[in-house]
Design an enzyme around this catalytic site. Structure first.
Site, PDB file in Angstrom:
ATOM      1  N   ARG A 162       0.832  -1.225   0.000  1.00 15.69           N
ATOM      2  CA  ARG A 162       0.000   0.000   0.000  1.00 15.69           C
ATOM      3  C   ARG A 162       0.863   1.271   0.000  1.00 15.69           C
ATOM      4  NH1 ARG A 162      -3.172  -3.618  -0.591  1.00 15.69           N
ATOM      5  NH2 ARG A 162      -5.324  -3.674   0.120  1.00 15.69           N
ATOM      6  N   SER A 237     -10.611  -0.415   2.678  1.00 14.28           N
ATOM      7  CA  SER A 237      -9.872  -0.466   3.945  1.00 14.28           C
ATOM      8  C   SER A 237      -9.483   0.946   4.352  1.00 14.28           C
ATOM      9  CB  SER A 237      -8.577  -1.266   3.776  1.00 14.28           C
ATOM     10  OG  SER A 237      -8.853  -2.558   3.332  1.00 14.28           O
ATOM     11  N   GLU A 333      -4.989   4.340   5.715  1.00 17.66           N
ATOM     12  CA  GLU A 333      -4.568   4.064   4.347  1.00 17.66           C
ATOM     13  C   GLU A 333      -5.075   5.163   3.406  1.00 17.66           C
ATOM     14  OE1 GLU A 333      -6.095   1.572   0.957  1.00 17.66           O
ATOM     15  OE2 GLU A 333      -5.593   0.046   2.432  1.00 17.66           O
TER      16      GLU A 333
HETATM   17  N1  EPU Z   1     -10.625 -10.097  10.216  1.00 14.45           N
HETATM   18  C1  EPU Z   1     -11.367 -10.073  11.387  1.00 14.45           C
HETATM   19  N2  EPU Z   1     -12.370  -9.168  11.491  1.00 14.45           N
HETATM   20  C2  EPU Z   1     -12.692  -8.317  10.486  1.00 14.45           C
HETATM   21  C3  EPU Z   1     -11.930  -8.338   9.309  1.00 14.45           C
HETATM   22  C4  EPU Z   1     -10.893  -9.251   9.183  1.00 14.45           C
HETATM   23  O1  EPU Z   1     -11.105 -10.837  12.311  1.00 14.45           O
HETATM   24  O2  EPU Z   1     -13.642  -7.559  10.661  1.00 14.45           O
HETATM   25  C5  EPU Z   1      -9.570 -11.114  10.067  1.00 14.45           C
HETATM   26  C6  EPU Z   1     -10.052 -12.237   9.137  1.00 14.45           C
HETATM   27  O3  EPU Z   1     -10.723 -13.220   9.833  1.00 14.45           O
HETATM   28  C7  EPU Z   1      -8.780 -12.753   8.552  1.00 14.45           C
HETATM   29  C8  EPU Z   1      -7.897 -11.520   8.519  1.00 14.45           C
HETATM   30  O4  EPU Z   1      -8.469 -10.568   9.403  1.00 14.45           O
HETATM   31  O5  EPU Z   1      -8.175 -13.680   9.390  1.00 14.45           O
HETATM   32  C9  EPU Z   1      -7.743 -10.954   7.115  1.00 14.45           C
HETATM   33  O6  EPU Z   1      -8.984 -10.549   6.598  1.00 14.45           O
HETATM   34  P1  EPU Z   1      -9.235 -10.332   5.019  1.00 14.45           P
HETATM   35  O7  EPU Z   1      -8.794 -11.512   4.259  1.00 14.45           O
HETATM   36  O8  EPU Z   1     -10.638  -9.852   4.879  1.00 14.45           O
HETATM   37  O9  EPU Z   1      -8.210  -9.226   4.622  1.00 14.45           O
HETATM   38  P2  EPU Z   1      -7.757  -7.855   5.278  1.00 14.45           P
HETATM   39  O10 EPU Z   1      -6.341  -7.981   5.737  1.00 14.45           O
HETATM   40  O11 EPU Z   1      -8.749  -7.409   6.282  1.00 14.45           O
HETATM   41  C10 EPU Z   1      -6.782  -6.943   3.028  1.00 14.45           C
HETATM   42  C11 EPU Z   1      -6.836  -5.685   2.215  1.00 14.45           C
HETATM   43  C12 EPU Z   1      -8.130  -5.613   1.428  1.00 14.45           C
HETATM   44  C13 EPU Z   1      -8.212  -6.823   0.516  1.00 14.45           C
HETATM   45  C14 EPU Z   1      -8.137  -8.086   1.386  1.00 14.45           C
HETATM   46  C15 EPU Z   1      -8.089  -9.345   0.556  1.00 14.45           C
HETATM   47  C16 EPU Z   1      -5.487  -4.107   3.465  1.00 14.45           C
HETATM   48  C17 EPU Z   1      -5.454  -2.840   4.268  1.00 14.45           C
HETATM   49  N3  EPU Z   1      -6.687  -4.528   3.079  1.00 14.45           N
HETATM   50  O12 EPU Z   1      -7.810  -6.872   4.006  1.00 14.45           O
HETATM   51  O13 EPU Z   1      -8.079  -4.457   0.618  1.00 14.45           O
HETATM   52  O14 EPU Z   1      -9.397  -6.825  -0.245  1.00 14.45           O
HETATM   53  O15 EPU Z   1      -6.913  -8.066   2.190  1.00 14.45           O
HETATM   54  O16 EPU Z   1      -6.847  -9.417  -0.088  1.00 14.45           O
HETATM   55  O17 EPU Z   1      -4.442  -4.668   3.202  1.00 14.45           O
HETATM   56  C18 EPU Z   1      -8.699  -2.184   0.351  1.00 14.45           C
HETATM   57  O18 EPU Z   1      -7.500  -1.926   0.282  1.00 14.45           O
HETATM   58  O19 EPU Z   1      -9.575  -1.284   0.255  1.00 14.45           O
HETATM   59  C19 EPU Z   1      -9.123  -3.559   0.579  1.00 14.45           C
HETATM   60  C20 EPU Z   1     -10.394  -3.886   0.759  1.00 14.45           C
END
Ligand code: EPU
Length: 337
Positions: A162, A237, A333
């Site tokens: 990012r 995000s 972000e």
């Molecule tokens: N999680 C929770 N609670 C929540 C959200 C997530 O416990 O409310 C836990 C999930 O259970 C999982 C982990 O966090 O174990 C990761 O969750 P997820 O796969 O949804 O990914 P993320 O790290 O929350 C990132 C990106 C997203 C992207 C997803 C999928 C960032 C800041 N965000 O989210 O990007 O779609 O991975 O690759 O890195 C964006 O940038 O706008 C965006 C949506």
């Protein structure tokens, strides 16, 4: 080219925040853009792409320049690869769909990300195991200071999670006008091991996926977890996932056995901010017209008439609480203006 006054930016930011631009123009061509940059009476300029990564907290006194440069073309191709150039104002997801229609592989995991092609390199958009940098070749950018074109090759961009040069030393200095991508024409390199993609494909009954299937799976996952900005204002995000020293991670693990994490290096661990925010009790919480999305705690939402400052205050409350509970600083972000 026309400069308008006191224009609402509500339709031009995915948070749907209603603030005004004192001066506003849309540029449809490089000539328009060069003309606008020459306007000496407007020394402060704000460049607006898809408006999907900004939180507007006040009326903007600068000249807001909405980049609407359209067009995409094949620059060159071999039997296996194609170089595609897309202009900055192309909608990102429409660009992805065009690639899929032509069976060009590489960006399918980045389906349905809001925003435009020209702003995608700034934060090195990423999802489901793929980042823009994996397929980026170069971009052309106009220097705001001297109105000349500069080409940034991949190495020049200093891409990171990012992050890129356009969020660091080149911030506010250039306007990206087009981006060149290298995509596959055959033997596509599929990324299906991240998170829920595999299970989504299984659910769809697909054992031998195409890039089009992967896109459909990503779209289904995103639609099930992330709010559609056309229905509920949001900016994806709001925070980056923090990277912490391993020692800190191990201390936390003693109290929070279920804490998810990803290894970044021998010494550093990435922890999902969404998990920290959920654990801090914010998931699904509503404060007036703004809140934390009920299915993904990383996403702050505008239920209707929230002010940018309301969302900023909520983000700061979340940051303070996460810091107090876990000793971790989470960084926004989105660009706060
Ligand atoms: N999680 C929770 N609670 C929540 C959200 C997530 O416990 O409310 C836990 C999930 O259970 C999982 C982990 O966090 O174990 C990761 O969750 P997820 O796969 O949804 O990914 P993320 O790290 O929350 C990132 C990106 C997203 C992207 C997803 C999928 C960032 C800041 N965000 O989210 O990007 O779609 O991975 O690759 O890195 C964006 O940038 O706008 C965006 C949506």
């Amino acid at each position: 080219m026309q400069i308008n006054q006191n224009i609402s930016l509500k339709p031009l930011n995915t948070f749907g925040i209603d603030v005004n631009a004192k001066y506003f123009t849309t540029v449809n061509s490089i000539n328009d853009l060069k003309g606008v940059l020459n306007l000496k009476e407007h020394s402060n300029k704000l460049i607006l792409g898809g408006g999907s990564n900004i939180l507007l907290t006040k009326n903007q006194d600068s000249l807001v320049i909405h980049i609407n440069l359209k067009g995409k073309e094949i620059v060159s191709e071999t039997e296996d690869f194609v170089l595609v150039k897309a202009n900055a104002g192309e909608n990102w997801h429409e660009f992805v769909l065009w690639c899929l229609k032509n069976d060009f592989g590489g960006v399918e995991n980045l389906s349905l990300i809001p925003g435009n092609v020209g702003t995608a390199p700034i934060q090195n958009i990423g999802a489901y195991g793929v980042e823009l940098k994996n397929h980026f070749v170069s971009c052309e950018a106009l220097s705001i200071e001297n109105n000349t074109f500069v080409t940034f090759n991949k190495d020049d961009c200093h891409f990171d999670y990012r992050n890129s040069i356009f969020k660091q030393e080149a911030k506010g200095k250039y306007i990206i006008t087009s981006v060149v991508f290298k995509l596959t024409k055959k033997k596509h390199n599929l990324h299906i091991n991240y998170g829920t993609i595999k299970s989504q494909l299984d659910y769809m009954g697909i054992t031998n996926p195409t890039i089009q299937n992967i896109s459909k799976a990503v779209i289904a996952i995103r639609e099930s977890k992330l709010p559609n900005p056309k229905e509920i204002g949001n900016s994806g995000s709001f925070f980056k996932n923090p990277v912490v020293p391993k020692s800190h991670y191990h201390i936390l693990l003693q109290s929070f056995e279920d804490m998810p994490s990803y290894k970044v290096s021998e010494d550093m661990v990435k922890i999902p901010a969404g998990w920290l925010i959920e654990k801090a009790g914010f998931k699904g919480k509503r404060f007036g017209d703004c809140g934390v999305h009920k299915k993904q705690a990383l996403v702050l939402v505008n239920y209707g008439n929230a002010k940018g400052i309301d969302i900023l205050n909520l983000s700061q409350l979340i940051q303070k609480t996460v810091k107090r509970l876990f000793g971790i600083s989470i960084e926004a972000e989105v660009n706060i203006l």
